[in-house]
Scaffold this motif. Structure first.
Motif, PDB file in Angstrom:
ATOM      1  N   ILE A  37       0.613  -1.306  -0.129  1.00 22.67           N
ATOM      2  CA  ILE A  37       0.158  -0.215  -0.018  1.00 22.67           C
ATOM      3  C   ILE A  37       0.888   1.313  -0.205  1.00 22.67           C
ATOM      4  N   LEU A  38       1.539   1.376   1.015  1.00 22.29           N
ATOM      5  CA  LEU A  38       2.672   2.641   0.892  1.00 22.29           C
ATOM      6  C   LEU A  38       4.116   2.760  -0.744  1.00 22.29           C
ATOM      7  N   ALA A  39       3.780   1.086  -1.270  1.00 24.08           N
ATOM      8  CA  ALA A  39       5.224   1.690  -1.903  1.00 24.08           C
ATOM      9  C   ALA A  39       4.029   2.125  -3.150  1.00 24.08           C
ATOM     10  N   ARG A  40       3.298   1.623  -3.409  1.00 24.10           N
ATOM     11  CA  ARG A  40       1.890   2.614  -4.262  1.00 24.10           C
ATOM     12  C   ARG A  40       1.770   3.975  -4.198  1.00 24.10           C
ATOM     13  N   HIS A  41       1.513   4.430  -2.797  1.00 24.46           N
ATOM     14  CA  HIS A  41       1.182   5.876  -2.670  1.00 24.46           C
ATOM     15  C   HIS A  41       2.464   7.091  -3.184  1.00 24.46           C
ATOM     16  N   LEU A  42       3.522   6.191  -2.305  1.00 25.09           N
ATOM     17  CA  LEU A  42       4.830   6.429  -2.890  1.00 25.09           C
ATOM     18  C   LEU A  42       5.025   6.592  -4.550  1.00 25.09           C
ATOM     19  N   GLN A  59      13.416  15.178  -5.272  1.00 22.65           N
ATOM     20  CA  GLN A  59      12.971  14.013  -4.075  1.00 22.65           C
ATOM     21  C   GLN A  59      11.955  13.394  -4.496  1.00 22.65           C
ATOM     22  N   LYS A  60      10.666  13.430  -5.574  1.00 23.81           N
ATOM     23  CA  LYS A  60      10.022  12.529  -6.036  1.00 23.81           C
ATOM     24  C   LYS A  60      10.912  10.860  -6.525  1.00 23.81           C
ATOM     25  N   LYS A  61      12.724  11.242  -7.139  1.00 25.77           N
ATOM     26  CA  LYS A  61      13.126  10.546  -7.171  1.00 25.77           C
ATOM     27  C   LYS A  61      13.719   9.461  -6.069  1.00 25.77           C
ATOM     28  N   ILE A  62      14.050   9.918  -4.884  1.00 22.15           N
ATOM     29  CA  ILE A  62      13.852   9.182  -3.887  1.00 22.15           C
ATOM     30  C   ILE A  62      12.780   8.482  -3.596  1.00 22.15           C
ATOM     31  N   LEU A  63      12.222   8.994  -3.190  1.00 27.10           N
ATOM     32  CA  LEU A  63      10.177   8.440  -3.019  1.00 27.10           C
ATOM     33  C   LEU A  63      10.054   7.184  -3.839  1.00 27.10           C
ATOM     34  N   ALA A  64      10.258   7.091  -5.223  1.00 30.24           N
ATOM     35  CA  ALA A  64      10.604   5.951  -6.143  1.00 30.24           C
ATOM     36  C   ALA A  64      11.645   5.054  -6.077  1.00 30.24           C
ATOM     37  N   LYS A  65      12.457   5.088  -5.652  1.00 28.12           N
ATOM     38  CA  LYS A  65      13.336   4.334  -5.132  1.00 28.12           C
ATOM     39  C   LYS A  65      12.944   3.743  -3.712  1.00 28.12           C
ATOM     40  N   ALA A 122      -3.209   3.328  -5.747  1.00 26.31           N
ATOM     41  CA  ALA A 122      -3.566   1.996  -4.559  1.00 26.31           C
ATOM     42  C   ALA A 122      -5.228   0.913  -4.211  1.00 26.31           C
ATOM     43  N   PRO A 123      -4.599  -0.082  -3.445  1.00 35.53           N
ATOM     44  CA  PRO A 123      -5.255  -0.670  -3.518  1.00 35.53           C
ATOM     45  C   PRO A 123      -6.658  -0.482  -3.481  1.00 35.53           C
ATOM     46  N   GLY A 124      -7.880  -0.714  -4.211  1.00 26.67           N
ATOM     47  CA  GLY A 124      -9.399  -0.225  -4.642  1.00 26.67           C
ATOM     48  C   GLY A 124      -8.766   1.212  -4.581  1.00 26.67           C
ATOM     49  N   GLU A 125      -7.941   2.240  -5.503  1.00 19.86           N
ATOM     50  CA  GLU A 125      -8.268   3.499  -5.996  1.00 19.86           C
ATOM     51  C   GLU A 125      -8.944   2.859  -7.352  1.00 19.86           C
ATOM     52  N   GLU A 126      -9.494   3.884  -7.667  1.00 18.19           N
ATOM     53  CA  GLU A 126      -9.925   3.641  -9.609  1.00 18.19           C
ATOM     54  C   GLU A 126      -9.733   4.682 -10.477  1.00 18.19           C
ATOM     55  N   GLU A 127      -9.419   4.497 -11.230  1.00 22.97           N
ATOM     56  CA  GLU A 127      -8.825   5.222 -12.054  1.00 22.97           C
ATOM     57  C   GLU A 127      -9.914   5.724 -12.493  1.00 22.97           C
ATOM     58  N   ASP A 128     -10.129   7.458 -12.689  1.00 20.62           N
ATOM     59  CA  ASP A 128     -11.339   8.549 -12.917  1.00 20.62           C
ATOM     60  C   ASP A 128     -11.587   8.837 -14.615  1.00 20.62           C
ATOM     61  N   LEU A 129     -10.988   7.834 -14.823  1.00 18.75           N
ATOM     62  CA  LEU A 129     -10.734   8.062 -16.598  1.00 18.75           C
ATOM     63  C   LEU A 129     -12.037   7.530 -17.057  1.00 18.75           C
TER      64      LEU A 129
END
Length: 310
Positions: A37-42, A59-65, A122-129
């Motif tokens: 769950i945390l990995a998907r949010h990051l 900073q976003k590159k660090i979050l992705a790592k 994230a689990p349970g979250e659905e894209e709104d596209l």
């Protein structure tokens, strides 16, 4: 630090500590769920547009790592090999980096690469596209070998969890996902199925699991032949609960993983033996209020259920 950034870091830090605590205590199912769950949010934050993020590109590159390391630890916990690929003590080194990411200016301690830029939900979250499936998007997959690239490190193995320990008088359920029928089965890239158990309000009752990438494509079918161990005894599921199956595939032109369709099984359908269930149009309706069949053609999700009782 903005209030929004502070709030995000506090939530992520709490989730990180919760996961490593579960890991330390040997509660592997809970640790895996928390890490994923945390990995998907990051990862979602790392892939956000600059004007929609509280963080710089570095900073976003660090979050992705960090997200990659969480996925690696999750995969290590699910590995049957005795040698862990990514250890808990390694992961714990990242807690202070996450906490102090706004001032962190050192080299990342592990030689890992961010997950390729795809939209990860994230689990349970659905894209709104709400765009329609583009017919030409799958052309690259048509006629290609029955091999699919992995979504993230370790993802080719999925995030499946082991069978529940037996309890006297309690039944556990194994569902074999055999295959899914789709008119454009051969064009689906990197297909997998996310399995979740929801109550009537769409709230998770068990950890969310992803199957490994499909084993092969043949005619109008994508074959999985994989067992899912439902992570709660049948007697402990709340009234009105349902088991959801979301078929997902990668769309290279739009660079994100999309839910193509979904199916679900209600409690009165749980019985040993084969079952075929109908496919519905996205977005996934966990509350089962506005269901619309995917197609008029006779295409289904093919399952086989096995009940285990002490």
């Amino acid at each position: 630090m903005s209030e929004a950034a502070r709030s995000l870091l506090q939530r992520w830090g709490a989730s990180f500590r919760k996961g490593t605590d579960f890991d330390s205590w040997g509660q592997l199912v809970e640790a895996i769920d928390e890490y994923q769950i945390l990995a998907r949010h990051l990862q979602k934050e790392a892939q956000s547009q600059p004007n929609n993020s509280e963080f710089t590109e570095d900073q976003k590159k660090i979050l992705a790592k960090i997200a990659t390391c969480l996925e690696l630890r999750s995969a290590a916990l699910q590995s049957t090999q005795s040698q862990e690929e990514f250890k808990l003590e390694d992961l714990k080194k990242l807690e202070s980096i996450l906490k102090n990411i706004l001032t962190y200016n050192k080299e990342f301690p592990f030689d890992v690469q961010p997950v390729p830029p795809r939209k990860i939900l994230a689990p349970g979250e659905e894209e709104d596209l709400e765009f329609e499936e583009d017919e030409e998007e799958g052309v690259a997959g048509a006629g290609s070998p029955d091999m699919f690239p992995a979504r993230v490190p370790g993802a080719s193995k999925g995030t499946l969890l082991p069978r529940l320990p037996s309890e006297p008088g309690m039944m556990s359920l194994t569902i074999k996902i055999e295959k899914i029928g789709l008119k454009d089965a051969g064009q689906c890239i990197d297909p997998y199925i996310t399995v979740s158990v929801k109550d009537l309000n769409g709230i998770d009752l068990t950890p969310v699991q992803d199957t490994p990438v499909a084993s092969r494509k043949e005619d109008t079918y994508v074959h999985f032949n994989v067992d899912i161990e439902i992570q709660k005894h049948i007697e402990k599921l709340t009234k009105g609960a349902a088991i959801f199956f979301e078929f997902k595939h990668y769309k290279p032109k739009k660079r994100f993983t999309s839910t193509k369709c979904f199916a679900f099984m209600e409690m009165d359908e749980i019985k040993s033996g084969p079952i075929v269930i109908e496919l519905y149009k996205k977005p996934t309706d966990f509350k089962r209020k506005k269901l619309q069949l995917l197609t008029k053609k006779p295409l289904y999700l093919h399952l086989h259920q096995t009940l285990h009782k002490e």
